[in-house]
Structures are given as C-alpha cells and as structure tokens.
Scaffold this motif. Structure first.
Motif, PDB file in Angstrom:
ATOM      1  N   GLU A 158       6.803  52.070  82.035  1.00  0.00           N
ATOM      2  CA  GLU A 158       5.922  52.566  80.974  1.00  0.00           C
ATOM      3  C   GLU A 158       6.700  53.415  79.975  1.00  0.00           C
ATOM      4  N   PHE A 159       7.608  54.244  80.477  1.00  0.00           N
ATOM      5  CA  PHE A 159       8.416  55.075  79.575  1.00  0.00           C
ATOM      6  C   PHE A 159       9.252  54.197  78.658  1.00  0.00           C
ATOM      7  N   SER A 160       9.890  53.176  79.227  1.00  0.00           N
ATOM      8  CA  SER A 160      10.745  52.301  78.421  1.00  0.00           C
ATOM      9  C   SER A 160       9.949  51.602  77.332  1.00  0.00           C
ATOM     10  N   LEU A 161       8.760  51.127  77.671  1.00  0.00           N
ATOM     11  CA  LEU A 161       7.911  50.467  76.676  1.00  0.00           C
ATOM     12  C   LEU A 161       7.495  51.437  75.569  1.00  0.00           C
ATOM     13  N   LEU A 162       7.080  52.636  75.968  1.00  0.00           N
ATOM     14  CA  LEU A 162       6.631  53.616  74.987  1.00  0.00           C
ATOM     15  C   LEU A 162       7.783  54.067  74.094  1.00  0.00           C
ATOM     16  N   GLU A 163       8.985  54.185  74.673  1.00  0.00           N
ATOM     17  CA  GLU A 163      10.148  54.570  73.878  1.00  0.00           C
ATOM     18  C   GLU A 163      10.438  53.525  72.795  1.00  0.00           C
ATOM     19  N   VAL A 164      10.348  52.244  73.177  1.00  0.00           N
ATOM     20  CA  VAL A 164      10.580  51.171  72.203  1.00  0.00           C
ATOM     21  C   VAL A 164       9.578  51.273  71.055  1.00  0.00           C
ATOM     22  N   LEU A 165       8.297  51.477  71.384  1.00  0.00           N
ATOM     23  CA  LEU A 165       7.271  51.577  70.343  1.00  0.00           C
ATOM     24  C   LEU A 165       7.459  52.838  69.500  1.00  0.00           C
ATOM     25  N   ALA A 166       7.858  53.937  70.139  1.00  0.00           N
ATOM     26  CA  ALA A 166       8.042  55.195  69.410  1.00  0.00           C
ATOM     27  C   ALA A 166       9.199  55.099  68.418  1.00  0.00           C
ATOM     28  N   ARG A 167      10.233  54.374  68.778  1.00  0.00           N
ATOM     29  CA  ARG A 167      11.384  54.217  67.879  1.00  0.00           C
ATOM     30  C   ARG A 167      11.010  53.421  66.635  1.00  0.00           C
ATOM     31  N   SER A 168       9.932  52.638  66.732  1.00  0.00           N
ATOM     32  CA  SER A 168       9.467  51.842  65.583  1.00  0.00           C
ATOM     33  C   SER A 168       8.027  52.207  65.251  1.00  0.00           C
ATOM     34  N   ALA A 169       7.674  53.475  65.428  1.00  0.00           N
ATOM     35  CA  ALA A 169       6.295  53.922  65.212  1.00  0.00           C
ATOM     36  C   ALA A 169       5.782  53.531  63.838  1.00  0.00           C
ATOM     37  N   GLY A 170       4.550  53.028  63.818  1.00  0.00           N
ATOM     38  CA  GLY A 170       3.944  52.607  62.565  1.00  0.00           C
ATOM     39  C   GLY A 170       4.309  51.188  62.167  1.00  0.00           C
ATOM     40  N   GLN A 171       5.179  50.554  62.944  1.00  0.00           N
ATOM     41  CA  GLN A 171       5.602  49.194  62.637  1.00  0.00           C
ATOM     42  C   GLN A 171       5.246  48.268  63.799  1.00  0.00           C
ATOM     43  N   LEU A 172       4.995  47.019  63.481  1.00  0.00           N
ATOM     44  CA  LEU A 172       4.707  46.025  64.507  1.00  0.00           C
ATOM     45  C   LEU A 172       6.003  45.641  65.218  1.00  0.00           C
ATOM     46  N   VAL A 173       5.971  45.686  66.546  1.00  0.00           N
ATOM     47  CA  VAL A 173       7.126  45.280  67.351  1.00  0.00           C
ATOM     48  C   VAL A 173       6.725  44.044  68.144  1.00  0.00           C
ATOM     49  N   SER A 174       7.465  42.973  68.006  1.00  0.00           N
ATOM     50  CA  SER A 174       7.113  41.733  68.696  1.00  0.00           C
ATOM     51  C   SER A 174       7.285  41.874  70.198  1.00  0.00           C
ATOM     52  N   LYS A 175       6.534  41.066  70.938  1.00  0.00           N
ATOM     53  CA  LYS A 175       6.664  41.090  72.398  1.00  0.00           C
ATOM     54  C   LYS A 175       8.075  40.705  72.820  1.00  0.00           C
ATOM     55  N   GLN A 176       8.667  39.767  72.090  1.00  0.00           N
ATOM     56  CA  GLN A 176      10.027  39.340  72.431  1.00  0.00           C
ATOM     57  C   GLN A 176      11.003  40.499  72.272  1.00  0.00           C
ATOM     58  N   ASP A 177      10.845  41.275  71.199  1.00  0.00           N
ATOM     59  CA  ASP A 177      11.718  42.419  70.963  1.00  0.00           C
ATOM     60  C   ASP A 177      11.479  43.497  72.015  1.00  0.00           C
ATOM     61  N   ILE A 178      10.216  43.728  72.353  1.00  0.00           N
ATOM     62  CA  ILE A 178       9.889  44.714  73.385  1.00  0.00           C
ATOM     63  C   ILE A 178      10.545  44.330  74.700  1.00  0.00           C
ATOM     64  N   SER A 179      10.446  43.056  75.078  1.00  0.00           N
ATOM     65  CA  SER A 179      11.012  42.594  76.340  1.00  0.00           C
ATOM     66  C   SER A 179      12.525  42.789  76.372  1.00  0.00           C
ATOM     67  N   LYS A 180      13.192  42.443  75.287  1.00  0.00           N
ATOM     68  CA  LYS A 180      14.648  42.577  75.239  1.00  0.00           C
ATOM     69  C   LYS A 180      15.080  44.035  75.314  1.00  0.00           C
ATOM     70  N   ARG A 181      14.382  44.898  74.566  1.00  0.00           N
ATOM     71  CA  ARG A 181      14.796  46.298  74.491  1.00  0.00           C
ATOM     72  C   ARG A 181      14.354  47.120  75.697  1.00  0.00           C
ATOM     73  N   ALA A 182      13.206  46.789  76.282  1.00  0.00           N
ATOM     74  CA  ALA A 182      12.700  47.575  77.412  1.00  0.00           C
ATOM     75  C   ALA A 182      13.140  47.022  78.760  1.00  0.00           C
ATOM     76  N   PHE A 183      13.201  45.680  78.863  1.00  0.00           N
ATOM     77  CA  PHE A 183      13.520  45.063  80.145  1.00  0.00           C
ATOM     78  C   PHE A 183      14.924  44.472  80.202  1.00  0.00           C
ATOM     79  N   GLY A 184      15.563  44.349  79.025  1.00  0.00           N
ATOM     80  CA  GLY A 184      16.906  43.806  79.006  1.00  0.00           C
ATOM     81  C   GLY A 184      16.989  42.303  79.124  1.00  0.00           C
ATOM     82  N   LYS A 185      15.887  41.609  78.876  1.00  0.00           N
ATOM     83  CA  LYS A 185      15.932  40.148  78.939  1.00  0.00           C
ATOM     84  C   LYS A 185      14.821  39.565  78.076  1.00  0.00           C
ATOM     85  N   PRO A 186      14.966  38.289  77.667  1.00  0.00           N
ATOM     86  CA  PRO A 186      13.957  37.670  76.811  1.00  0.00           C
ATOM     87  C   PRO A 186      12.630  37.507  77.534  1.00  0.00           C
TER      88      PRO A 186
END
Length: 228
Positions: A158-186
């Motif tokens: 949950e922290f990793s997901l929230l950190e990804v969204l916080a770094r791009s706050a106010g902007q749409l982040v794709s699920k693919q980008d979230i997966s790569k940045r939070a989980f390290g894989k597509p």
C-alpha cells in the motif's frame, strides 16, 4: 550523485529497477556477472552494490564473501527465495540489508537511501526526501506516510502504491506505470492486485467533503490522487 552497481541476470527486472533509480537521481551500472561486483569493490568505483543471490557462474553469497575481503562498500542483497538461510548467511557475511524479490523499485530506492545514510554518504534524493501532496506527506526513506497529521497504517505494498500516486499527484497514472514503479514488473492480463490494494488505501484515506474518494479512477486507464 551516488553510483549504484546492480548485479542480476533477470534482464527485465534489471531494466525496470535501473530506470526507476535513474529517475531518483542515481547513476546506475548493471551487469549479470558477480565478478563485476568484486572488481568494483577492489577498485572502489561504486558507492553501493545491489547483488542478486541466485546467479549463474558465481552465486551472490560467494561474491559477497570475496567483496568483504577487499572492501566495506555497502551491499544490498536480492533474492527470489524468502529463505532464512540465505538472509542470515548474507547478513552474517556483511551484507547491509536484504530485500526479497520481486521487490518494488520504491522499496529498493528507500533501502538504498537508508544504507547510504548509515554509511555517512549523501544519498541520492536526500534533499527531497519528503513528498507533499495536499494533506498527504510521504517519507520515502523511512517508508512512513502521514495523512492530516496522523501516521497512516499501511502495508508495504500500500505504501509503494501511494508513493507512486503521490509523486504524480493531480495527474493520471496508468496501471501499467503503477505496476512497474510499485511492483517492479509489468502488469499482466487479469491482474487485479492494484485495484484491490487501491481499494484498501481509499478506505484508510476516507472521503472528501464532497463524498468522493481521494483516489479517482479512470476506467481502463489508471488512478489519480487528488490534492485539494
């Protein structure tokens, strides 16, 4: 700028981690052979080594043993096995930390900052170690999130997901980008992990005054963290 040597024979994961760490302000060199880590330690050419345990030719434990005969350069171990024997062996031989794979790039970056700080080096991104998005404050190095002045009780994912969204706050982040940045894989087809974890984070943040969630979804595209 801190120089990281990333040793792993998983090309896809290595690329994802390298891209994330470069964005975080690190210089990243990669290799698939543990002997490169030994040479780097002997030549004092890097600030920290990220070393996979399970590798061909020479495994990470053997590499670490040789490194510690030459240098006290910080070493963070990666392994696909959540095996206590590997973890204890690595730590006993002088590893600075241990992260099981698959790890999120965000967690890896936080561990690197913590290790470099303990080693007395100015870790990359240290001057912007706090992310602020409206009522949300994220501390990546300590992996603590504060919401309206109170600490949020989050799981690591949950922290990793929230950190990804916080770094791009106010902007749409794709699920693919979230997966790569939070989980390290597509993101793989039919993978609903992101949706499940986002639902949990939403509950912990509560609702806005207008009754809407602080994390908005765009069907089939991704998520956006609101800041006002």
């Amino acid at each position: 700028m801190n120089k990281v040597l990333l040793i792993d024979d998983d090309a896809e994961l290595t690329t994802l981690l390298q891209e994330y760490l470069v964005e975080e302000g690190y210089e990243v060199v990669t290799d698939t052979d543990g002997r490169a880590a030994i040479a780097a330690a002997a030549g004092n050419t890097v600030d920290i080594i990220v070393l996979d345990i399970m590798m061909p030719r020479m495994n990470g434990i053997e590499v670490l043993q040789r490194i510690r005969k030459l240098s006290q350069v910080p070493v963070l171990m990666l392994t696909a096995r959540g095996d206590d024997v590997d973890r204890i062996s690595g730590l006993n031989l002088g590893a600075d930390d241990y992260v099981p794979k698959p790890c999120s790039p965000g967690e890896l970056a936080a561990r690197l900052r913590a290790i470099l700080r303990r080693a007395g080096q100015p870790a990359a991104g240290a001057t912007i170690d706090t992310i602020r998005a409206g009522k949300l404050v994220i501390h990546p190095s300590s992996r603590i999130a504060e919401w309206r002045g109170e600490t949020l009780e989050l799981t690591g994912t949950e922290f990793s997901l929230l950190e990804v969204l916080a770094r791009s706050a106010g902007q749409l982040v794709s699920k693919q980008d979230i997966s790569k940045r939070a989980f390290g894989k597509p993101l793989t087809p039919f993978d609903r992990r992101i949706d499940v974890h986002i639902s949990s984070v939403r509950q912990k943040l509560g609702l806005r005054e207008d009754g809407q969630s602080w994390i908005q979804s765009v069907r089939g595209q991704g998520y956006q963290l609101l800041v006002d």
